[in-house]
Write a protein that holds these residues in place. Structure first.
Motif, PDB file in Angstrom:
ATOM      1  N   CYS A  92       0.656  -0.851  -0.116  1.00 55.69           N
ATOM      2  CA  CYS A  92      -0.361   0.435  -0.246  1.00 55.69           C
ATOM      3  C   CYS A  92       0.785   1.171  -0.228  1.00 55.69           C
ATOM      4  O   CYS A  92       2.110   1.192   0.492  1.00 55.69           O
ATOM      5  CB  CYS A  92      -0.494   0.049   1.100  1.00 55.69           C
ATOM      6  SG  CYS A  92      -0.119   0.044   2.359  1.00 55.69           S
ATOM      7  N   TYR A  93       0.297   2.519  -0.497  1.00 54.52           N
ATOM      8  CA  TYR A  93       1.223   3.881  -0.349  1.00 54.52           C
ATOM      9  C   TYR A  93       0.802   4.212   1.153  1.00 54.52           C
ATOM     10  O   TYR A  93      -0.440   4.604   1.881  1.00 54.52           O
ATOM     11  CB  TYR A  93       0.294   4.142  -1.037  1.00 54.52           C
ATOM     12  CG  TYR A  93       1.138   3.932  -2.358  1.00 54.52           C
ATOM     13  CD1 TYR A  93       1.851   4.719  -3.081  1.00 54.52           C
ATOM     14  CD2 TYR A  93      -0.278   4.645  -3.499  1.00 54.52           C
ATOM     15  CE1 TYR A  93       2.744   3.768  -4.249  1.00 54.52           C
ATOM     16  CE2 TYR A  93       0.203   3.814  -4.548  1.00 54.52           C
ATOM     17  CZ  TYR A  93       1.592   3.901  -5.331  1.00 54.52           C
ATOM     18  OH  TYR A  93       1.410   3.851  -6.457  1.00 54.52           O
ATOM     19  N   GLU A  94       1.387   4.441   1.514  1.00 55.83           N
ATOM     20  CA  GLU A  94       1.877   5.724   2.691  1.00 55.83           C
ATOM     21  C   GLU A  94       1.558   7.139   2.575  1.00 55.83           C
ATOM     22  O   GLU A  94       2.780   7.415   1.255  1.00 55.83           O
ATOM     23  CB  GLU A  94       3.727   5.260   3.589  1.00 55.83           C
ATOM     24  CG  GLU A  94       3.311   4.050   3.771  1.00 55.83           C
ATOM     25  CD  GLU A  94       4.589   3.423   4.386  1.00 55.83           C
ATOM     26  OE1 GLU A  94       4.839   2.483   6.059  1.00 55.83           O
ATOM     27  OE2 GLU A  94       6.085   4.278   3.941  1.00 55.83           O
ATOM     28  N   VAL A  95       1.368   8.150   3.193  1.00 55.97           N
ATOM     29  CA  VAL A  95       1.273   9.731   2.942  1.00 55.97           C
ATOM     30  C   VAL A  95       2.389  10.240   3.684  1.00 55.97           C
ATOM     31  O   VAL A  95       2.881   9.628   4.736  1.00 55.97           O
ATOM     32  CB  VAL A  95      -0.221   9.753   2.945  1.00 55.97           C
ATOM     33  CG1 VAL A  95       0.178  11.445   3.023  1.00 55.97           C
ATOM     34  CG2 VAL A  95      -1.253   9.410   2.317  1.00 55.97           C
ATOM     35  N   THR A  96       2.753  10.517   2.172  1.00 51.88           N
ATOM     36  CA  THR A  96       4.874  11.705   3.054  1.00 51.88           C
ATOM     37  C   THR A  96       3.819  12.721   3.227  1.00 51.88           C
ATOM     38  O   THR A  96       2.936  13.484   3.117  1.00 51.88           O
ATOM     39  CB  THR A  96       5.671  11.708   2.065  1.00 51.88           C
ATOM     40  OG1 THR A  96       5.599  11.766   0.885  1.00 51.88           O
ATOM     41  CG2 THR A  96       5.868   9.888   1.432  1.00 51.88           C
ATOM     42  N   ALA A  97       5.303  13.554   4.189  1.00 53.37           N
ATOM     43  CA  ALA A  97       4.812  14.980   4.789  1.00 53.37           C
ATOM     44  C   ALA A  97       5.900  15.532   5.326  1.00 53.37           C
ATOM     45  O   ALA A  97       6.653  14.887   5.189  1.00 53.37           O
ATOM     46  CB  ALA A  97       3.295  14.503   5.958  1.00 53.37           C
ATOM     47  N   ASP A  98       5.523  17.113   5.372  1.00 58.67           N
ATOM     48  CA  ASP A  98       6.334  18.017   5.830  1.00 58.67           C
ATOM     49  C   ASP A  98       5.727  18.041   7.309  1.00 58.67           C
ATOM     50  O   ASP A  98       4.824  19.231   7.076  1.00 58.67           O
ATOM     51  CB  ASP A  98       6.729  18.986   4.955  1.00 58.67           C
ATOM     52  CG  ASP A  98       7.468  18.027   3.143  1.00 58.67           C
ATOM     53  OD1 ASP A  98       8.080  17.444   3.162  1.00 58.67           O
ATOM     54  OD2 ASP A  98       7.264  19.091   1.919  1.00 58.67           O
ATOM     55  N   LEU A  99       6.658  18.542   8.007  1.00 56.54           N
ATOM     56  CA  LEU A  99       6.196  19.211   9.034  1.00 56.54           C
ATOM     57  C   LEU A  99       6.014  20.771   9.101  1.00 56.54           C
ATOM     58  O   LEU A  99       7.538  21.125   8.487  1.00 56.54           O
ATOM     59  CB  LEU A  99       7.141  18.764  10.313  1.00 56.54           C
ATOM     60  CG  LEU A  99       7.150  19.385  12.123  1.00 56.54           C
ATOM     61  CD1 LEU A  99       5.824  18.918  12.100  1.00 56.54           C
ATOM     62  CD2 LEU A  99       8.212  19.275  12.790  1.00 56.54           C
ATOM     63  N   THR A 100       5.164  21.500   8.993  1.00 56.17           N
ATOM     64  CA  THR A 100       5.582  22.531   9.084  1.00 56.17           C
ATOM     65  C   THR A 100       5.555  23.890  10.070  1.00 56.17           C
ATOM     66  O   THR A 100       5.772  25.232  10.322  1.00 56.17           O
ATOM     67  CB  THR A 100       3.799  23.129   7.977  1.00 56.17           C
ATOM     68  OG1 THR A 100       3.324  23.301   8.572  1.00 56.17           O
ATOM     69  CG2 THR A 100       4.353  22.851   6.824  1.00 56.17           C
ATOM     70  N   SER A 101       4.967  22.968  11.152  1.00 56.87           N
ATOM     71  CA  SER A 101       4.655  23.980  12.521  1.00 56.87           C
ATOM     72  C   SER A 101       4.892  23.285  13.655  1.00 56.87           C
ATOM     73  O   SER A 101       4.173  22.227  14.161  1.00 56.87           O
ATOM     74  CB  SER A 101       3.270  24.951  12.435  1.00 56.87           C
ATOM     75  OG  SER A 101       3.528  25.332  13.843  1.00 56.87           O
ATOM     76  N   ALA A 102       5.478  23.553  14.786  1.00 56.68           N
ATOM     77  CA  ALA A 102       6.025  22.515  15.535  1.00 56.68           C
ATOM     78  C   ALA A 102       5.923  23.868  17.367  1.00 56.68           C
ATOM     79  O   ALA A 102       6.308  24.827  16.486  1.00 56.68           O
ATOM     80  CB  ALA A 102       7.716  21.906  15.677  1.00 56.68           C
ATOM     81  N   PRO A 103       5.766  22.673  18.431  1.00 58.02           N
ATOM     82  CA  PRO A 103       5.893  24.547  19.817  1.00 58.02           C
ATOM     83  C   PRO A 103       7.505  24.354  19.778  1.00 58.02           C
ATOM     84  O   PRO A 103       7.992  24.575  18.646  1.00 58.02           O
ATOM     85  CB  PRO A 103       5.412  22.199  20.649  1.00 58.02           C
ATOM     86  CG  PRO A 103       5.747  21.040  19.750  1.00 58.02           C
ATOM     87  CD  PRO A 103       6.298  21.810  18.394  1.00 58.02           C
ATOM     88  N   PRO A 104       7.204  25.723  20.339  1.00 60.91           N
ATOM     89  CA  PRO A 104       8.669  26.862  19.962  1.00 60.91           C
ATOM     90  C   PRO A 104       9.021  26.201  20.766  1.00 60.91           C
ATOM     91  O   PRO A 104       9.378  24.694  22.090  1.00 60.91           O
ATOM     92  CB  PRO A 104       7.363  27.783  21.668  1.00 60.91           C
ATOM     93  CG  PRO A 104       6.037  27.428  21.310  1.00 60.91           C
ATOM     94  CD  PRO A 104       6.376  25.912  21.121  1.00 60.91           C
ATOM     95  N   GLY A 105      10.727  26.023  20.695  1.00 63.42           N
ATOM     96  CA  GLY A 105      11.956  25.577  21.428  1.00 63.42           C
ATOM     97  C   GLY A 105      12.064  24.280  20.655  1.00 63.42           C
ATOM     98  O   GLY A 105      13.006  23.872  21.222  1.00 63.42           O
ATOM     99  N   LEU A 106      11.549  24.284  19.060  1.00 57.58           N
ATOM    100  CA  LEU A 106      11.596  22.961  18.257  1.00 57.58           C
ATOM    101  C   LEU A 106      11.855  23.731  17.027  1.00 57.58           C
ATOM    102  O   LEU A 106      11.046  24.004  16.465  1.00 57.58           O
ATOM    103  CB  LEU A 106      10.766  22.071  18.574  1.00 57.58           C
ATOM    104  CG  LEU A 106      10.948  20.682  17.608  1.00 57.58           C
ATOM    105  CD1 LEU A 106      12.497  20.082  17.914  1.00 57.58           C
ATOM    106  CD2 LEU A 106      10.168  19.223  17.148  1.00 57.58           C
ATOM    107  N   THR A 107      13.875  23.804  16.791  1.00 55.15           N
ATOM    108  CA  THR A 107      13.368  24.470  15.458  1.00 55.15           C
ATOM    109  C   THR A 107      13.506  23.202  14.051  1.00 55.15           C
ATOM    110  O   THR A 107      14.641  22.594  14.002  1.00 55.15           O
ATOM    111  CB  THR A 107      15.137  25.498  16.164  1.00 55.15           C
ATOM    112  OG1 THR A 107      14.923  26.172  16.910  1.00 55.15           O
ATOM    113  CG2 THR A 107      15.500  25.997  14.490  1.00 55.15           C
ATOM    114  N   LEU A 108      12.427  23.939  13.249  1.00 59.15           N
ATOM    115  CA  LEU A 108      12.096  22.851  12.111  1.00 59.15           C
ATOM    116  C   LEU A 108      13.704  23.640  11.015  1.00 59.15           C
ATOM    117  O   LEU A 108      13.606  24.450  11.047  1.00 59.15           O
ATOM    118  CB  LEU A 108      11.091  23.056  11.452  1.00 59.15           C
ATOM    119  CG  LEU A 108       9.823  22.651  12.270  1.00 59.15           C
ATOM    120  CD1 LEU A 108       8.469  23.380  11.668  1.00 59.15           C
ATOM    121  CD2 LEU A 108       9.799  21.568  12.659  1.00 59.15           C
ATOM    122  N   LEU A 109      14.386  22.665  10.602  1.00 64.81           N
ATOM    123  CA  LEU A 109      15.513  23.110  10.022  1.00 64.81           C
ATOM    124  C   LEU A 109      15.838  22.309   8.232  1.00 64.81           C
ATOM    125  O   LEU A 109      15.906  22.985   7.324  1.00 64.81           O
ATOM    126  CB  LEU A 109      16.997  22.300  10.502  1.00 64.81           C
ATOM    127  CG  LEU A 109      17.333  22.720  11.770  1.00 64.81           C
ATOM    128  CD1 LEU A 109      18.914  22.293  12.000  1.00 64.81           C
ATOM    129  CD2 LEU A 109      17.330  24.277  11.754  1.00 64.81           C
TER     130      LEU A 109
END
Length: 195
Positions: A92-109
């Motif tokens: 089957c296919y798994e959906v891929t996603a990008d994290l666009t917003s996270a809790p403060p203190g976690l910096t998305l790179l």
């Protein structure tokens, strides 16, 4: 003429199988949607929700990240689905996603291409996943997020009710690349909302 009609459907079925026509691992997961995630509680035998081994969760997880990354009850995340990819056994296919917003203190790179992280999440039964390079405090690494069905009869978008199975489960795994933070993992009961 009858022989020719029998051969065409058989050939068509063979073609469809050979081209990898598959279904999504969870039909409710949309490979083009935006998702809001609210972390409700740790998903374990002591939590607010009925506990059972489900989906992409890792049953031996006991909350080893201790919310150092801001991921804990009450946290909010946003993801943008980015497509789909065949799961590790090709069923089957798994959906891929990008994290666009996270809790403060976690910096998305940015989205991660770490092969080890990809292998880790693809070995679970997650219907949707995201791999994100992150920094928190003195640590950096890859944050692996796997989303799976929580066994709630209402499905993954159901309204959560304490004492019932959660609608969805978030499995997180942090694989450090620098700093002194250890590898850690957690399971959370979540409310998943599709925009």
């Amino acid at each position: 003429m009858l022989v020719r009609l029998a051969i065409v459907p058989t050939a068509l079925v063979g073609f469809l199988i050979s081209t990898g026509c598959e279904k999504r691992c969870d039909e409710a997961a949309d490979p083009h949607a935006r998702y809001d995630v609210t972390v409700l509680d740790f998903y374990n035998a002591q939590g607010k929700f009925k506990y059972g081994v489900a989906g992409g969760s890792y049953p031996l997880s006991s909350g080893t990240c201790s919310s150092w990354d801001g991921l804990g009850p009450g946290a909010s995340l946003q993801l943008q689905a980015a497509g789909q990819q065949s799961n590790s056994d090709g069923t089957c296919y798994e959906v891929t996603a990008d994290l666009t917003s996270a809790p403060p203190g976690l910096t998305l790179l940015g989205p991660s291409t770490d092969g080890n992280a990809l292998n880790q999440i693809r070995s679970t039964d997650a219907a949707m996943y995201a791999l994100e390079d992150v920094a928190a405090g003195q640590c950096a690494g890859v944050l692996v997020l796997g989303f799976s069905d929580g066994l709630n009869p209402g499905g993954i978008y159901a309204q959560p009710v304490a004492g019932d199975f959660p609608p969805a489960i978030l499995y997180t795994l942090f694989l450090p690349s620098s700093g002194t933070c250890p590898c850690c993992l957690d399971n959370f009961a979540i409310q998943l909302t599709k925009e």
